[in-house]
Design a protein around this motif. Structure first.
Motif, PDB file in Angstrom:
ATOM      1  N   GLU A  97     -18.181  -0.114  -1.886  1.00 20.77           N
ATOM      2  CA  GLU A  97     -17.140  -0.260  -2.903  1.00 20.77           C
ATOM      3  C   GLU A  97     -16.906   1.081  -3.577  1.00 20.77           C
ATOM      4  OE1 GLU A  97     -18.186  -3.436  -5.544  1.00 20.77           O
ATOM      5  OE2 GLU A  97     -18.128  -4.949  -3.960  1.00 20.77           O
TER       6      GLU A  97
ATOM      7  N   TRP B 226       0.860  -1.177   0.000  1.00 22.81           N
ATOM      8  CA  TRP B 226       0.000   0.000   0.000  1.00 22.81           C
ATOM      9  C   TRP B 226       0.896   1.225   0.000  1.00 22.81           C
ATOM     10  CZ3 TRP B 226      -3.130   1.253   5.091  1.00 22.81           C
ATOM     11  CH2 TRP B 226      -3.889   2.417   4.911  1.00 22.81           C
TER      12      TRP B 226
ATOM     13  N   MET C   3      -3.080   0.644  -3.918  1.00 21.61           N
ATOM     14  CA  MET C   3      -3.078  -0.596  -3.137  1.00 21.61           C
ATOM     15  C   MET C   3      -3.031  -1.783  -4.089  1.00 21.61           C
ATOM     16  SD  MET C   3      -5.745  -1.567  -0.100  1.00 21.61           S
ATOM     17  CE  MET C   3      -5.284  -0.225   0.983  1.00 21.61           C
TER      18      MET C   3
ATOM     19  N   CYS D 127     -12.574  -4.769  -4.613  1.00 18.18           N
ATOM     20  CA  CYS D 127     -12.016  -3.864  -3.602  1.00 18.18           C
ATOM     21  C   CYS D 127     -13.162  -3.314  -2.764  1.00 18.18           C
ATOM     22  CB  CYS D 127     -11.300  -2.693  -4.270  1.00 18.18           C
ATOM     23  SG  CYS D 127      -9.976  -3.194  -5.371  1.00 18.18           S
TER      24      CYS D 127
ATOM     25  N   TYR E  18      -3.958  -3.354  -9.488  1.00 17.39           N
ATOM     26  CA  TYR E  18      -3.891  -2.334  -8.432  1.00 17.39           C
ATOM     27  C   TYR E  18      -5.177  -1.502  -8.349  1.00 17.39           C
ATOM     28  CZ  TYR E  18      -2.981   1.040 -12.177  1.00 17.39           C
ATOM     29  OH  TYR E  18      -3.098   1.815 -13.300  1.00 17.39           O
ATOM     30  N   ARG E  19      -5.400  -0.927  -7.180  1.00 13.47           N
ATOM     31  CA  ARG E  19      -6.500   0.028  -6.953  1.00 13.47           C
ATOM     32  C   ARG E  19      -5.870   1.385  -6.672  1.00 13.47           C
ATOM     33  NH1 ARG E  19      -8.116   1.727  -1.324  1.00 13.47           N
ATOM     34  NH2 ARG E  19      -6.224   2.806  -1.941  1.00 13.47           N
TER      35      ARG E  19
ATOM     36  N   GLN F  76      -8.388  -5.599  -0.593  1.00 16.81           N
ATOM     37  CA  GLN F  76      -8.076  -5.465  -2.017  1.00 16.81           C
ATOM     38  C   GLN F  76      -7.907  -6.871  -2.567  1.00 16.81           C
ATOM     39  OE1 GLN F  76      -7.107  -5.594  -4.942  1.00 16.81           O
ATOM     40  NE2 GLN F  76      -5.776  -3.950  -5.651  1.00 16.81           N
TER      41      GLN F  76
ATOM     42  N   PRO G 221      -3.050  -5.919  -5.212  1.00 15.77           N
ATOM     43  CA  PRO G 221      -3.901  -7.075  -4.903  1.00 15.77           C
ATOM     44  C   PRO G 221      -3.369  -7.850  -3.693  1.00 15.77           C
ATOM     45  CG  PRO G 221      -3.401  -7.001  -7.251  1.00 15.77           C
ATOM     46  CD  PRO G 221      -2.584  -5.923  -6.604  1.00 15.77           C
TER      47      PRO G 221
END
Length: 521
Positions: free
Chosen positions: A473, A389, A434, A463, A497-498, A492, A436
């Motif tokens: 979400e 993260w 963030m 996520c 990625y987010r 996550q 996975p």
């Protein structure tokens, strides 16, 4: 404050000291700036209001109280650790402060002491000074001089005078023929005043001497443990508390502190019984929000639902606003709910700007990620169970990072129009990426003075974020708003990625003057 209680019949003198766990600095007190003097001095159990928060080291000042930052999350680097020393016990019977010689000048000593007790501080100091000149070997005269200097320092709010007292206490304790009770009282008060001045190493030396001189006094050992914490020597503190617990296995004060140290070393399961039994002991100095906070946090991390019993108890004891809202640095009376709509915040214009410009904001963030991913620094508050993260900060504590904004100029230009965000000294504006497989432990932010906006930028399926009992979400181009002083948790579980943009804003019910005067976090 936050409804913090002191035992009504407390026999303890409460005072402050500053400590750092992990990253320690020694910060001296300046009379007016940091200490709400009237609430500390001249009261046998002054009600000390202190609130704790995270993210920055250093001593932070607010209008009427000392604030010491620390990591609310349970990090191994607890940035700072606020401490009230409670183990200075009042005497059952009057201590014997007079040696043989001092009994022969008792009437002179009594006359000087009477002036001091009446608050005629300058006269008392003159009287004791002339006794010291006449009888330089008289411990009680020298001790009276130290106490008078101490009283005068309080009256004048003078660090210089207090340093004189610190020195004179030592002289009194070192005189040959000084009675044991006088040596103990003089050195304890000396350590206390050294800590008040931020002279943590000096206080450590004084307490080491006390423990060597009075090896059977466990309360002195407990204070020595704290003195080690104050200079950043966790292992020194740990040894002291191990010795105390070997001697007195049920000592609650030693237990909570030992548990606290274990948790700072990330020995989560090991810390639990010490924190729990220490709190259950009800011993003076154990009923402290941080110990409830860290016991609950440790229990949550091992999957034990009794965490909420301790959070509830912490709430009932006045440390937390509720079981869910466990920030420790709060303004009373602010509307408290986990999730907010843009309309409820009154910051609709900011939300519209974020949502209308989300692609611009996203593209600038992606260009930073692609070219200089090194600008995204790992989250360092020990909040992750698993995963990775990273954060890229544009504003922190109301201060702009010019170098960061050079990389994302359009985003920063958009933000400049919103003082509720860039002026929020108790928050940040930052990108958060963030990876996975990341799970962020349930945790609580430091303060109820802000709300947190999340703008979804790259949001793959899988996520989610829970705040109290409500799980939501993110959506790309949409803003979620929650109060991070309530417990929240993040998963996550996507395959890529987010990326989100986080904008902290002042709680809408804070007045303009509160926003000006609140200390940064």
């Amino acid at each position: 404050g936050n409804g913090k209680k002191t035992e009504g019949s407390s026999i303890f003198t409460w005072f402050f000291v500053l400590a750092l766990l992990g990253v320690w600095t020694s910060v001296g007190f300046v009379w007016f700036d940091l200490v709400d003097y009237d609430s500390v001095v001249g009261v046998s159990h002054a009600r000390i209001e202190a609130r704790l928060h995270s993210r920055t080291c250093g001593c932070v000042q607010s209008e009427r109280r000392i604030v010491i930052p620390w990591q609310q999350s349970g990090s191994a680097c607890y940035c700072q650790y606020f401490y009230t020393l409670l183990s200075f016990k009042a005497k059952k019977k009057k201590p014997k402060l007079l040696n043989k010689f001092d009994k022969t000048i008792k009437s002179d000593i009594d006359a000087a002491e009477k002036l001091r007790k009446k608050g005629k501080v300058e006269e008392a100091l003159r009287a004791f000074e002339s006794l010291v000149q006449k009888y330089p070997h008289s411990p009680r005269s020298r001790y009276g001089k130290a106490q008078s200097e101490d009283d005068l320092a309080e009256k004048l709010r003078s660090n210089e005078m207090l340093l004189k007292a610190v020195n004179t206490y030592r002289e009194a304790a070192e005189l040959p023929e000084a009675p044991e009770a006088l040596v103990k009282d003089a050195l304890k008060r000396r350590a206390e005043r050294q800590q008040f001045l931020g002279r943590m190493r000096g206080a450590l030396g004084t307490l080491q001497l006390l423990v060597q001189t009075f090896p059977d006094d466990v309360s002195l050992q407990n204070d020595l443990g704290v003195a080690y914490l104050l200079v950043g020597d966790n292992s020194g503190a740990k040894k002291v508390y191990e010795e105390v617990l070997a001697k007195v296995p049920g000592d609650g004060f030693a237990k909570v502190h030992y548990g606290f140290i274990l948790k700072s070393e990330n020995k989560i399961a090991e810390s639990i019984p010490f924190l729990r039994e220490g709190l259950e002991s009800g011993a003076p100095g154990t009923d402290d929000g941080r110990f409830y906070f860290h016991l609950g946090d440790a229990l949550q991390r091992v999957g034990d639902q009794s965490a909420y019993h301790w959070y509830d108890l912490g709430h009932k004891h006045g440390h937390f606003a509720s079981v869910w809202q466990r920030s420790l640095y709060n303004v009373k009376g602010l509307k408290a709910q986990p999730w907010w709509t843009p309309k409820e915040t009154g910051y609709g214009d900011l939300v519209k700007t974020l949502e209308r410009n989300w692609l611009t904001i996203r593209d600038e963030a992606l260009s930073v990620m692609n070219t200089t991913s090194g600008l995204f620094v790992p989250e360092d508050e020990n909040l992750r169970e698993t995963g990775s993260w990273g954060q890229f900060t544009l504003w922190q504590q109301g201060r702009k990072s010019a170098s960061s904004c050079q990389s994302v100029p359009k985003t920063c230009a958009l933000m400049e129009r919103y003082p509720e965000a860039i002026g929020c000294k108790r928050g940040q504006i930052k990108f958060s990426v963030m990876q996975p497989g990341t799970h962020v432990w349930p945790h609580t932010g430091p303060t109820n003075c802000r709300l947190r906006m999340h703008l979804g930028l790259v949001v793959p399926k899988g996520c989610k974020i829970r705040c109290t009992t409500d799980t939501r979400e993110w959506e790309e181009g949409k803003v979620l708003i929650f109060d991070d002083s309530f417990e929240h948790e993040v998963w996550q579980e996507a395959d890529t990625y987010r990326l989100i943009f986080i904008v902290d804003v002042w709680h809408p019910e804070l007045s303009h003057s509160q926003r000006q005067s609140l200390s940064p976090i």
